[in-house]
Structure formats: structure tokens, C-alpha cells
Design an enzyme around this catalytic site. Structure first.
Site, PDB file in Angstrom:
ATOM      1  N   ASP A   1       0.544  -1.139  -0.021  1.00 21.74           N
ATOM      2  CA  ASP A   1      -0.422  -0.122  -0.091  1.00 21.74           C
ATOM      3  C   ASP A   1       1.027   1.488  -0.016  1.00 21.74           C
ATOM      4  O   ASP A   1       1.900   1.564   0.592  1.00 21.74           O
ATOM      5  CB  ASP A   1      -1.143  -0.196   1.184  1.00 21.74           C
ATOM      6  CG  ASP A   1      -1.921   1.084   0.930  1.00 21.74           C
ATOM      7  OD1 ASP A   1      -2.048   1.289  -0.249  1.00 21.74           O
ATOM      8  OD2 ASP A   1      -2.585   1.445   1.817  1.00 21.74           O
TER       9      ASP A   1
ATOM     10  N   ASN B   1     -11.008  -2.730  -5.367  1.00 21.32           N
ATOM     11  CA  ASN B   1     -10.328  -1.494  -6.313  1.00 21.32           C
ATOM     12  C   ASN B   1     -10.754  -0.938  -7.126  1.00 21.32           C
ATOM     13  O   ASN B   1     -10.223  -0.594  -8.792  1.00 21.32           O
ATOM     14  CB  ASN B   1      -8.749  -1.661  -6.308  1.00 21.32           C
ATOM     15  CG  ASN B   1      -7.698  -2.322  -5.325  1.00 21.32           C
ATOM     16  OD1 ASN B   1      -7.078  -2.501  -4.767  1.00 21.32           O
ATOM     17  ND2 ASN B   1      -8.114  -0.875  -4.651  1.00 21.32           N
TER      18      ASN B   1
HETATM   19  C1  IPE Z   1      -5.270  -2.757  -0.036  1.00 21.80           C
HETATM   20  O1  IPE Z   1      -4.794  -1.074  -0.507  1.00 21.80           O
HETATM   21  C2  IPE Z   1      -5.666  -3.489  -1.667  1.00 21.80           C
HETATM   22  C3  IPE Z   1      -4.117  -3.410  -2.274  1.00 21.80           C
HETATM   23  C4  IPE Z   1      -3.113  -4.112  -0.762  1.00 21.80           C
HETATM   24  C5  IPE Z   1      -4.126  -4.636  -3.507  1.00 21.80           C
HETATM   25  P1  IPE Z   1      -6.361  -0.117  -0.568  1.00 21.80           P
HETATM   26  O2  IPE Z   1      -5.013   1.119  -0.440  1.00 21.80           O
HETATM   27  O3  IPE Z   1      -7.054  -0.454  -1.404  1.00 21.80           O
HETATM   28  O4  IPE Z   1      -6.519  -0.282   0.764  1.00 21.80           O
HETATM   29  P2  IPE Z   1      -7.173   1.132   1.568  1.00 21.80           P
HETATM   30  O5  IPE Z   1      -8.680   1.704   0.747  1.00 21.80           O
HETATM   31  O6  IPE Z   1      -6.715   2.270   2.203  1.00 21.80           O
HETATM   32  O7  IPE Z   1      -8.336   0.144   3.066  1.00 21.80           O
HETATM   33  C1  IPE Z   2      -1.591  -0.128  -3.746  1.00 24.63           C
HETATM   34  O1  IPE Z   2      -1.241   1.812  -3.239  1.00 24.63           O
HETATM   35  C2  IPE Z   2      -1.674   0.046  -4.643  1.00 24.63           C
HETATM   36  C3  IPE Z   2      -3.465  -0.553  -5.028  1.00 24.63           C
HETATM   37  C4  IPE Z   2      -4.129  -0.742  -4.266  1.00 24.63           C
HETATM   38  C5  IPE Z   2      -3.372  -1.393  -6.011  1.00 24.63           C
HETATM   39  P1  IPE Z   2      -2.145   2.849  -3.329  1.00 24.63           P
HETATM   40  O2  IPE Z   2      -3.252   2.757  -4.877  1.00 24.63           O
HETATM   41  O3  IPE Z   2      -3.740   2.338  -2.397  1.00 24.63           O
HETATM   42  O4  IPE Z   2      -1.926   4.192  -2.720  1.00 24.63           O
HETATM   43  P2  IPE Z   2      -2.188   4.951  -1.908  1.00 24.63           P
HETATM   44  O5  IPE Z   2      -2.911   3.437  -0.547  1.00 24.63           O
HETATM   45  O6  IPE Z   2      -3.496   5.634  -1.868  1.00 24.63           O
HETATM   46  O7  IPE Z   2      -1.869   5.952  -0.868  1.00 24.63           O
HETATM   47 MG    MG Z   3      -4.226   2.321  -0.358  1.00 22.22          MG
END
Ligand code: IPE
Ligand code: IPE
Ligand code: MG
Length: 247
Positions: A21, A69
Site C-alpha cells: 500500500d 479496487n
Molecule cells: C489494499 O489497499 C488493497 C491492496 C493493497 C491491493 P487499499 O489502498 O485498496 O486499501 P484501503 O482502501 O486503504 O483500505
Molecule cells: C497500493 O497503493 C496499490 C493498490 C491498492 C492497487 P495505493 O494505490 O492504494 O496507494 P495509496 O494508498 O492511495 O497511497
Molecule cells: Mg491504498
């Protein structure tokens, strides 16, 4: 005691699961597009896999794309799917050379056709490797997985008496994979975001403030050392654990 980087090789978790993340925030801090963060996340994937192999981890699960997502902006979802295909095509030879067996969990049918096909090709190509299993969680969420499991249990006319923890486990995507002893989440968020809810019942959770694109081998080893400093009690008392050994 045999050690690499201060890690006791006799108490390395068999399975480490990672919630990758922070890509978007990493990019934003650099004045870049979120997608730039996803591209740079690939370096952290390589580093984590390398560290896991070196430490002797047998299963590494990476949460790459959740069911939720799909609700992100269309351009971001498309970029993530393109990146996935591109990375798989680019890395499959390297995975094969390093004895990595690729696997995937999640609603793979919901991925774009090209993505699903490349993924399947890479899985087939690496199926006989047994150094480490790299499991990508794609279009995955634990509630989706549990709903699907219950649907299949009902379809199979399983009698209520036959329902046990083992039976439920056998209907999950992870039926051939041991539960993770350790879950790592980057980016400073302290939540599990619908990841492996059944399987992490007794997992140790490790959180780091680092954004995923900055995560490197040494960060993985930090997490392993932290894991090894913990006492896993599984509901017992500390005294019982010291009598019987902590693993
Ligand atoms: C969790 O990250 C899912 C993945 C790492 C694929 P998100 O960024 O989607 O999670 P939330 O929305 O902050 O809980
Ligand atoms: C994790 O990084 C990747 C996925 C969830 C696909 P994020 O895209 O959630 O990055 P933040 O949390 O918005 O910084
Ligand atoms: Mg995220």
C-alpha cells in the site's frame, strides 16, 4: 543457530503475506500521477521476493488488486491491468530461472482477457518450480472468497455435520497454501482491507510507515526480525509456551 541478517533460519515464517500500500501517496509527494507510483511498486515486488527467497520463506502472497479496487477511476484500473500484464511477461523468465512457482488467488475470471491469459501462461510455465511460491491476490477479497466457498459448499450438498474448519479451508482459494504466520502492511495504515480474513486468524501483523515503492530487502528482514521477537501464544499462557517451546 544459523543466521542471515540476524534472522534465525530455524524460525522463518513459511508464509508471508503483504498488503502493498501507498503507491498513490508516494507518487503524489513527488508531484507525480498515482500511476507512476504503481510502476515504481514493481521494484518493491522484486526486492520482497528476493528477500523472501534468501530468508527461506516458502510462500509469499502479495495483495495486488482488491475487489474494492475495481471502484477506482477507470484510467487507474486500466493502467494497473496493463502494468500487471507487462510485469508478468517481463518477469516470467526471471521467475523461472529463480525456481519461483507463480500462483494467483481471487476472481481471476473478472480480469481482462489478455491479463488472465498471460497470468495463466506464466502459472503453467513455472508450475514445476519449488523454490518459493509467489501468490498474487488479484481481484481478491476475503468476503468474496468466503461467499464463494459457502455457495460451493451448498452446491455440493455438504451436510451440516460435515462442516468443519478443515472443510471450509478446503473451499477457499488458499486450500493448498498454509496460513500466513506474518502479514506485512506498508504505508502506515493499520487495517486489513478485506485480505485473507479466515487465514490470518492467528497471524502476526507488522505495519511499517514506508510507502510500498520504497520497500526494500532490508525492510523485509526488519519485519522478519520483529516477527521472531514475538511470542505466539495461540490462546495459551506464556508459561505453557515456554515449557513447550515457542514454535
Ligand atoms: C489494499 O489497499 C488493497 C491492496 C493493497 C491491493 P487499499 O489502498 O485498496 O486499501 P484501503 O482502501 O486503504 O483500505
Ligand atoms: C497500493 O497503493 C496499490 C493498490 C491498492 C492497487 P495505493 O494505490 O492504494 O496507494 P495509496 O494508498 O492511495 O497511497
Ligand atoms: Mg491504498
Amino acid at each position: 543457530m544459523s543466521e542471515i541478517h540476524g534472522i534465525d533460519s530455524t524460525r522463518v515464517p513459511k508464509h508471508v503475506a503483504m498488503i502493498m500500500d501507498g503507491n498513490g501517496r508516494w507518487a503524489k509527494e513527488k508531484g507525480q500521477d498515482r500511476i507512476f507510483g504503481h510502476f515504481n511498486g514493481v521494484k518493491a515486488v522484486r526486492a520482497s521476493l528476493k528477500a523472501a527467497r534468501r530468508a527461506g520463506v516458502k510462500y509469499l502472497t502479495l495483495y495486488a488488486f482488491s475487489t474494492e479496487n475495481w471502484n477506482r477511476p477507470k484510467e487507474e484500473v486500466e493502467a494497473l491491468m496493463d502494468l500487471l500484464v507487462q510485469t508478468i511477461v517481463q518477469e516470467v523468465k526471471e521467475l523461472d530461472n529463480n525456481d519461483v512457482r507463480l500462483n494467483a488467488i481471487g476472481d481471476l475470471e473478472s480480469l481482462p482477457g489478455s491479463c488472465h491469459a498471460e497470468l495463466q501462461t506464466a502459472i503453467d510455465q513455472t508450475k514445476d518450480n519449488d523454490g518459493i511460491e509467489l501468490i498474487l491476490a488479484l481481484s481478491y477479497s476475503a468476503r468474496w472468497e468466503l461467499v464463494r466457498a459457502v455457495q460451493n459448499i451448498v452446491k455440493d450438498n455438504i451436510s451440516p455435520d460435515a462442516v468443519s474448519e478443515e472443510l471450509i479451508g478446503s473451499y477457499l482459494c488458499t486450500h493448498s497454501i498454509p496460513d500466513p504466520e506474518l502479514v506485512i502492511r506498508t504505508s502506515g495504515e493499520h487495517r486489513v482491507s478485506n485480505f485473507l480474513l479466515w487465514q490470518i486468524a492467528y497471524s502476526e501483523l507488522y505495519f511499517t510507515a514506508k510507502y510500498w515503492p520504497d520497500f526494500r530487502e532490508e525492510d523485509f528482514f526488519d519485519a522478519l526480525r520483529d516477527y521472531q521477537s514475538r511470542e505466539r501464544r495461540f490462546g495459551k499462557t506464556a508459561e505453557q509456551i515456554t515449557q513447550t517451546g515457542n514454535e
